[in-house]
Design a protein around this motif. Structure first.
Motif: not given
Length: 101
Positions: A1-9, A16-22, A45-52
C-alpha cells in the motif's frame, strides 16, 4: 500500500490523501480479518473513492492495488472474490456519484 511522507511543505490535499489512505487500509484490514463484515468493504470503498477525489492519479493506483489485495487474499484464503469486490466497488461509486450530482 502507498503511504505519503511530507518533508518540506504540507498541503491540504496530501494531508487528506494520507487520512483517506490510512482509513481505507484500516477498513480493508478489518474486512479481511472479519470475513463476514460487508460494511468494512463498503467503508473501504468509500475511503478509497474519497482518496480518488482528492488526488486522482495516486487514488486510482490505490484503488487498483486495493482490488488486487482483495482478490489475492480471497484466492489464498479460498473465499468468494465476487461478493467482496461488489461491496468494495459499490462503496467506491457512492462518493463519486454524489459528486457528479
Amino acid at each position: 500500500m502507498y503511504m505519503q511522507s511530507e518533508v518540506v511543505q504540507v498541503f491540504y490535499d496530501y494531508v487528506m490523501m494520507d487520512i483517506f489512505s490510512c482509513a481505507a487500509t484500516y477498513f480493508l484490514i478489518k474486512a479481511i480479518k472479519n470475513d463476514d463484515r460487508k460494511k468494512y468493504f463498503i467503508l473501504a470503498g468509500i475511503a478509497t473513492s474519497l482518496f480518488i477525489l482528492t488526488k486522482q492519479n495516486m487514488g486510482l493506483l490505490f484503488w487498483i492495488y486495493s482490488i488486487i489485495l482483495i482478490c489475492s487474499v480471497s484466492l489464498v484464503l479460498r473465499r468468494s472474490v465476487k461478493e467482496k469486490l461488489i461491496y468494495f466497488i459499490t462503496g467506491s461509486i457512492v462518493p463519486i456519484f454524489i459528486t457528479i450530482i
